[in-house]
Design an enzyme around this catalytic site. Structure first.
Site, PDB file in Angstrom:
ATOM      1  N   ASP A 159      -4.834   0.965  -8.802  1.00  0.00           N
ATOM      2  CA  ASP A 159      -3.536   0.980  -8.125  1.00  0.00           C
ATOM      3  C   ASP A 159      -2.959  -0.429  -8.229  1.00  0.00           C
ATOM      4  O   ASP A 159      -3.666  -1.410  -7.940  1.00  0.00           O
ATOM      5  CB  ASP A 159      -3.703   1.307  -6.640  1.00  0.00           C
ATOM      6  CG  ASP A 159      -3.924   2.782  -6.363  1.00  0.00           C
ATOM      7  OD1 ASP A 159      -4.214   3.526  -7.314  1.00  0.00           O
ATOM      8  OD2 ASP A 159      -3.799   3.180  -5.191  1.00  0.00           O
ATOM      9  N   SER A 172      -5.082  -9.392  -5.532  1.00  0.00           N
ATOM     10  CA  SER A 172      -5.660  -9.965  -6.748  1.00  0.00           C
ATOM     11  C   SER A 172      -5.056  -9.299  -7.977  1.00  0.00           C
ATOM     12  O   SER A 172      -4.077  -8.571  -7.871  1.00  0.00           O
ATOM     13  CB  SER A 172      -7.176  -9.834  -6.740  1.00  0.00           C
ATOM     14  OG  SER A 172      -7.722 -10.768  -7.645  1.00  0.00           O
TER      15      SER A 172
END
Length: 282
Positions: A103, A243
């Site tokens: 995702d 991240s």
């Protein structure tokens, strides 16, 4: 049409503006991007003391906990690395379809014949990203896919195809945020801690997958040292923080949907889901 995150919506908070746009914030930036700071924070987030953060965090970020398998969670990090229910992320099984490994908010870039590509006004090279000249040369004329995971995303990532691989390679560095404000001021992807794995895939040649640590992400956790793995199998996870995953794809292996290039050229990001088809085999 997929959902697009417009560049106007990517406004940083006060802390990041202070760190990246103010001379007074430089000492704070130096301190906050050090690995030991993230390690200290990680120890707390692994403890039972951090459980009280979960409810408010989920509410602020509109996280629907009914979509996930576990709970109640023994620590904030257990909550952050929660597994989503498999039926909500079906992995595209068509061997000719190229799926997203996670995702994220996706941007894509073309790599030129000298293995260079430009992100937010900074020129990168595959060699500085990987610190391996021979490996970097394989991606001349290929593609660079940047998957930015935000704090509300599912933070586990998966193999995009049947593949084999050797041991991951870890490169030391700092831990800048991966939000656009940092990308516009620093060469984040070559400064940050990162770990890469060369995936010898069944359908798309050799893909190098780079997991990039970020501000307050103390650990990149890959599940396997080597071996053979199936498309859609979980590869690893990021612990607390946003991240990034960078995929380097060889020339003439994958044709990505054109909307990704158009959105990236306009400074926007495209929302993709783990297992979703984003291109096809050439």
């Amino acid at each position: 049409m997929r959902k697009v995150i417009a560049k106007e919506a990517l406004q940083p908070g006060k802390f990041l503006r202070l760190c990246y746009r103010s001379r007074l914030g430089k000492p704070l930036l130096w301190l906050s991007t050090r690995r030991f700071v993230s390690k200290i924070a990680g120890c707390y987030l692994d403890s039972r003391l951090s459980r009280g953060m979960i409810k408010g965090y989920a509410k602020r970020n509109n996280i629907d906990l009914s979509q996930y398998e576990e709970g109640p969670f023994p620590s904030f990090n257990a909550f952050f690395t929660r597994r989503i229910r498999p039926e909500l992320r079906p992995f595209c099984a068509d061997p000719c379809a190229f799926p997203s490994p996670c995702d994220s908010k996706l941007s894509v870039y073309r790599i030129d014949g000298d293995c260079r590509f430009e992100i937010k006004g900074f020129t990168y090279t595959a060699q500085t990203l990987l610190k391996n000249e021979e490996l970097a040369a394989r991606y001349a004329g290929g593609l660079c896919l940047v998957f930015r995971l935000c704090v509300d995303d599912y933070h586990r990532y998966h193999y995009p195809d049947n593949c084999t691989h050797g041991a991951p390679v870890f490169l030391k560095g700092r831990l800048h945020t991966v939000q656009p404000i940092a990308l516009e001021n620093r060469r984040v992807f070559t400064e940050n801690c990162r770990e890469y794995t060369v995936l010898h895939t069944e359908n798309f040649g050799d893909i190098t997958q780079v997991e990039v640590g970020a501000l307050m992400v103390g650990r990149i956790v890959n599940n396997h040292k080597d071996g053979a793995h199936k498309r859609g199998e979980e590869k690893g996870r990021f612990e607390f923080g946003g991240s990034t995953i960078v995929l380097l794809v060889e020339k003439d292996r994958v044709c990505l949907d054109e909307e990704f290039f158009q959105n990236t050229e306009n400074g926007n990001e495209t929302v993709v889901r783990c297992g979703e088809r984003i291109g096809c085999k050439l």
